[in-house]
Design an enzyme around this catalytic site. Structure first.
Site, PDB file in Angstrom:
ATOM      1  N   ASP A   1       0.863  -1.188   0.000  1.00  0.00           N
ATOM      2  CA  ASP A   1       0.000   0.000   0.000  1.00  0.00           C
ATOM      3  C   ASP A   1       0.893   1.230   0.000  1.00  0.00           C
ATOM      4  OD1 ASP A   1      -3.282   0.220   0.846  1.00  0.00           O
ATOM      5  OD2 ASP A   1      -2.099   2.069   0.911  1.00  0.00           O
TER       6      ASP A   1
ATOM      7  N   PHE B   1     -16.895  -9.980  -5.776  1.00  0.00           N
ATOM      8  CA  PHE B   1     -18.322  -9.898  -5.431  1.00  0.00           C
ATOM      9  C   PHE B   1     -18.557  -9.980  -3.931  1.00  0.00           C
ATOM     10  CE2 PHE B   1     -17.947 -11.724  -9.682  1.00  0.00           C
ATOM     11  CZ  PHE B   1     -18.731 -10.855 -10.413  1.00  0.00           C
TER      12      PHE B   1
ATOM     13  N   LYS C   1     -19.550  -7.615 -13.342  1.00  0.00           N
ATOM     14  CA  LYS C   1     -19.490  -6.957 -12.029  1.00  0.00           C
ATOM     15  C   LYS C   1     -20.476  -5.791 -11.957  1.00  0.00           C
ATOM     16  CE  LYS C   1     -18.322  -5.391  -8.074  1.00  0.00           C
ATOM     17  NZ  LYS C   1     -18.813  -6.034  -6.878  1.00  0.00           N
TER      18      LYS C   1
ATOM     19  N   LEU D   1     -34.795  -8.169  -0.838  1.00  0.00           N
ATOM     20  CA  LEU D   1     -36.172  -7.670  -0.864  1.00  0.00           C
ATOM     21  C   LEU D   1     -36.531  -7.069   0.490  1.00  0.00           C
ATOM     22  CD1 LEU D   1     -38.204 -10.358  -2.863  1.00  0.00           C
ATOM     23  CD2 LEU D   1     -37.471  -8.087  -3.607  1.00  0.00           C
TER      24      LEU D   1
ATOM     25  N   ALA E   1     -37.117  -3.926   2.521  1.00  0.00           N
ATOM     26  CA  ALA E   1     -37.340  -2.477   2.350  1.00  0.00           C
ATOM     27  C   ALA E   1     -36.609  -1.711   3.445  1.00  0.00           C
ATOM     28  CB  ALA E   1     -38.832  -2.173   2.407  1.00  0.00           C
TER      29      ALA E   1
ATOM     30  N   CYS F   1     -19.598   0.660  -2.667  1.00  0.00           N
ATOM     31  CA  CYS F   1     -19.718   0.049  -4.001  1.00  0.00           C
ATOM     32  C   CYS F   1     -20.985   0.446  -4.755  1.00  0.00           C
ATOM     33  CB  CYS F   1     -19.641  -1.460  -3.882  1.00  0.00           C
ATOM     34  SG  CYS F   1     -17.991  -2.033  -3.455  1.00  0.00           S
TER      35      CYS F   1
HETATM   36  N1  LIG Z   1     -15.205  -2.853  -0.467  1.00  0.00           N
HETATM   37  C1  LIG Z   1     -15.832  -3.868  -1.035  1.00  0.00           C
HETATM   38  O1  LIG Z   1     -16.539  -4.638  -0.376  1.00  0.00           O
HETATM   39  C2  LIG Z   1     -15.673  -4.141  -2.510  1.00  0.00           C
HETATM   40  C3  LIG Z   1     -16.331  -5.249  -3.071  1.00  0.00           C
HETATM   41  C4  LIG Z   1     -16.160  -5.508  -4.425  1.00  0.00           C
HETATM   42  C5  LIG Z   1     -15.349  -4.673  -5.193  1.00  0.00           C
HETATM   43  N2  LIG Z   1     -14.729  -3.605  -4.620  1.00  0.00           N
HETATM   44  C6  LIG Z   1     -13.857  -2.772  -5.437  1.00  0.00           C
HETATM   45  O2  LIG Z   1     -12.512  -3.060  -5.071  1.00  0.00           O
HETATM   46  C7  LIG Z   1     -11.708  -1.882  -5.162  1.00  0.00           C
HETATM   47  C8  LIG Z   1     -11.046  -1.599  -3.835  1.00  0.00           C
HETATM   48  O3  LIG Z   1     -12.066  -1.309  -2.886  1.00  0.00           O
HETATM   49  P1  LIG Z   1     -11.743  -1.207  -1.326  1.00  0.00           P
HETATM   50  O4  LIG Z   1     -13.043  -1.026  -0.631  1.00  0.00           O
HETATM   51  O5  LIG Z   1     -10.845  -2.320  -0.935  1.00  0.00           O
HETATM   52  O6  LIG Z   1     -10.919   0.176  -1.296  1.00  0.00           O
HETATM   53  P2  LIG Z   1     -10.141   0.806  -0.065  1.00  0.00           P
HETATM   54  O7  LIG Z   1     -10.251   2.271  -0.223  1.00  0.00           O
HETATM   55  O8  LIG Z   1     -10.570   0.167   1.216  1.00  0.00           O
HETATM   56  O9  LIG Z   1      -8.612   0.345  -0.297  1.00  0.00           O
HETATM   57  C9  LIG Z   1      -7.848   0.768  -1.373  1.00  0.00           C
HETATM   58  C10 LIG Z   1      -6.406   0.830  -0.903  1.00  0.00           C
HETATM   59  O10 LIG Z   1      -5.565   1.027  -2.045  1.00  0.00           O
HETATM   60  C11 LIG Z   1      -4.481   1.817  -1.620  1.00  0.00           C
HETATM   61  N3  LIG Z   1      -3.751   2.348  -2.771  1.00  0.00           N
HETATM   62  C12 LIG Z   1      -3.995   3.439  -3.516  1.00  0.00           C
HETATM   63  N4  LIG Z   1      -3.055   3.567  -4.483  1.00  0.00           N
HETATM   64  C13 LIG Z   1      -2.206   2.515  -4.347  1.00  0.00           C
HETATM   65  C14 LIG Z   1      -1.044   2.088  -5.053  1.00  0.00           C
HETATM   66  N5  LIG Z   1      -0.585   2.761  -6.107  1.00  0.00           N
HETATM   67  N6  LIG Z   1      -0.420   0.970  -4.627  1.00  0.00           N
HETATM   68  C15 LIG Z   1      -0.899   0.277  -3.572  1.00  0.00           C
HETATM   69  N7  LIG Z   1      -1.984   0.633  -2.869  1.00  0.00           N
HETATM   70  C16 LIG Z   1      -2.626   1.742  -3.264  1.00  0.00           C
HETATM   71  C17 LIG Z   1      -5.121   2.852  -0.722  1.00  0.00           C
HETATM   72  O11 LIG Z   1      -4.179   3.496   0.084  1.00  0.00           O
HETATM   73  C18 LIG Z   1      -6.115   1.976   0.063  1.00  0.00           C
HETATM   74  O12 LIG Z   1      -5.528   1.480   1.244  1.00  0.00           O
HETATM   75  C19 LIG Z   1     -12.651  -0.778  -5.637  1.00  0.00           C
HETATM   76  O13 LIG Z   1     -12.585  -0.695  -7.034  1.00  0.00           O
HETATM   77  C20 LIG Z   1     -14.011  -1.298  -5.217  1.00  0.00           C
HETATM   78  O14 LIG Z   1     -15.043  -0.800  -6.027  1.00  0.00           O
HETATM   79  C21 LIG Z   1     -14.866  -3.320  -3.295  1.00  0.00           C
END
Ligand SMILES: NC(=O)c1ccc[n+]([C@@H]2O[C@H](COP(=O)([O-])OP(=O)(O)OC[C@H]3O[C@@H](n4cnc5c(N)ncnc54)[C@H](O)[C@@H]3O)[C@@H](O)[C@H]2O)c1
Length: 433
Positions: free
Chosen positions: A35, A152, A204, A250, A252, A260
């Site tokens: 990260d 997912f 997705k 379902l 409400a 997301c």
């Molecule tokens: N949160 C969910 O439940 C979920 C479910 C399905 C899909 N997604 C998708 O997954 C992706 C990540 O979501 P998330 O909730 O884990 O995000 P998040 O914000 O919790 O985590 C993202 C992390 O990436 C880090 N980051 C940014 N730039 C970086 C780099 N260059 N190198 C390494 N790390 C870097 C950030 O510092 C952060 O810690 C998104 O596209 C989201 O839509 C999320």
């Protein structure tokens, strides 16, 4: 299928990156999570997990010898067979997905002299994979494969969802890259959907849109129930038993939130619009959801008149139970609307500390939040709210009004405890016999 241990680099130590890393380590692979946030990586090295996700801390601890954390790109990439991209893709001002973090990861990749596959876990617009492929080729990383493997998992159940998914979707440009990603999941017995990269990206977005459509659908049914005297809980049960419909999504309530659904619906809407298509249904789904969050304010007006100087307790800040995520949570919209109406807002959540909610006083318990209040609103269906001593809470309030934004409580019991109770899509008063 037996597991051939692979080396996996994961970019992003957020909800998806940490769960993916922990689960792949649990399957026997060796994982390095990178990260850009040095504090986050230092905390992880000390064994502190920066997010609340049931089972995650235990899984990371149990597989500690196969999981490392770093801020260093080369350390992460060194010897990696897979490079997972799990960085955030938040909405831009226009609603399009902001892919800057994704591009940073791709541009940061050093020259890689071994076969490896970049795997996109982040949710990205259809067409992103092609652009990434082009960029990799431009950078001379022709031998680096690319696959889309959308996520997912749902926050709150992410570990179980990852290890026992309904399906694993893998889209790749080259057959062997897709094969490699499928093999990485050996040990997980779930259907695998193999397809092209664009279709994987669309699966997705379409899956999320379908779920959001169901939520907005049942919320509109709830609103019509309110106007006509039907009870949406019974209605949902009655339609959910139809095998063609099914019971999930379902329930409400006061609308969907989270990191997301809102952003992915906007991204799909913009993706369609940018391609010249006006996605009418999705537009309606989004609009219904926005209005749904605000209907609570109308209910409070009906019970209390003007909200100026009224005290309202919001119970639950997370966008759903078992997570500390408040991104796009209905609680944020409600708190903002209530403050704008001149109300005093107190809030309680068992996980979220709420320090960043400007103007909202945080209470240590539901009872403390409700004491002296004119109304309580259940915003998140935290199960502990069921066991609250509602009679004594009601007795401590200025006016015992309870708006149950998640239809969590039994209206009969709550009315018996002395409350004016209103749920979502349920008869406003006691049922007529
Ligand atoms: N949160 C969910 O439940 C979920 C479910 C399905 C899909 N997604 C998708 O997954 C992706 C990540 O979501 P998330 O909730 O884990 O995000 P998040 O914000 O919790 O985590 C993202 C992390 O990436 C880090 N980051 C940014 N730039 C970086 C780099 N260059 N190198 C390494 N790390 C870097 C950030 O510092 C952060 O810690 C998104 O596209 C989201 O839509 C999320």
């Amino acid at each position: 299928m037996s597991v051939t241990p692979s080396r996996v680099a994961i970019f992003g130590a957020g909800y998806v990156g940490l769960v993916t890393g922990a689960c792949l380590a649990d399957l026997g692979h060796s994982v390095v999570i990178r990260d850009v946030l040095a504090d986050r990586i230092e905390a992880l090295k000390r064994g502190e997990i920066p997010i609340y996700e049931p089972g995650l801390a235990e899984l990371i601890a149990a597989n500690a010898e196969r999981i490392a954390f770093t801020t260093d790109v080369r350390e992460a990439i060194d010897g990696a067979d897979f490079v997972y991209v799990a960085v955030g893709t938040p909405p831009t001002y226009s609603g399009d997905a902001d892919l800057s973090a994704v591009w940073n990861v791709i541009d940061e990749l050093p020259a890689i002299d071994r076969a490896c596959v970049v795997v996109m876990k982040s949710t990205v617009p259809v067409g992103t994979g092609s652009k990434v492929r082009h960029r990799l080729d431009e950078r001379g990383l022709v031998q680096v494969g690319y696959a889309s493997n959308p996520e997912f998992t749902a926050e709150g159940t992410a570990v179980a969802d990852f290890l026992r998914p309904d399906r694993i979707v893998v889209g790749a440009f080259r057959e062997e890259d897709g094969d490699a990603v499928v093999a990485l999941h050996a040990g997980i017995e779930s259907p695998v959907v193999r397809c092209d990269v664009a279709s994987a990206e669309m699966i997705k977005l379409a899956a999320n849109a379908a779920l959001m459509t169901r939520i907005s659908f049942i919320n509109e049914i709830a609103n019509v129930c309110e106007a006509t005297g039907a009870d949406v809980v019974r209605v949902a049960e009655g339609i959910g038993l139809d095998r063609r419909i099914g019971p999930s999504f379902l329930r409400a309530g006061i609308g969907f939130g989270g990191s997301c659904f809102p952003k992915d619906s906007l991204a799909l809407k913009q993706l369609a619009a940018n391609s010249g298509y006006h996605f009418q249904l999705l537009n309606a789904v989004i609009e219904v959801n926005e209005l749904q969050k605000r209907r609570v304010i109308g209910k409070l007006h009906r019970h209390l008149g003007s909200l100026r100087d009224r005290r309202v307790a919001l119970l639950g800040l997370a966008f759903k139970p078992d997570t500390d995520d408040t991104r796009e949570a209905p609680s944020i919209v409600l708190a903002g609307r209530l403050l704008a109406e001149g109300a005093e807002v107190r809030a309680w959540d068992p996980i979220v500390d709420g320090h960043d909610l400007y103007g909202v006083e945080i209470a240590a318990s539901p009872a403390a939040a409700a004491a002296g209040a004119d109304a309580v609103v259940i915003v998140t269906e935290w199960p502990e709210l069921i066991d609250v001593d509602w009679a004594s809470v009601g007795a401590s309030m200025r006016t015992p009004v309870l708006i149950d934004g998640r239809n969590l409580l039994d209206p009969v019991l709550i009315r018996a405890a002395g409350f004016q109770y209103e749920g979502i899509g349920r008869a406003a008063g006691p049922p007529e016999d």
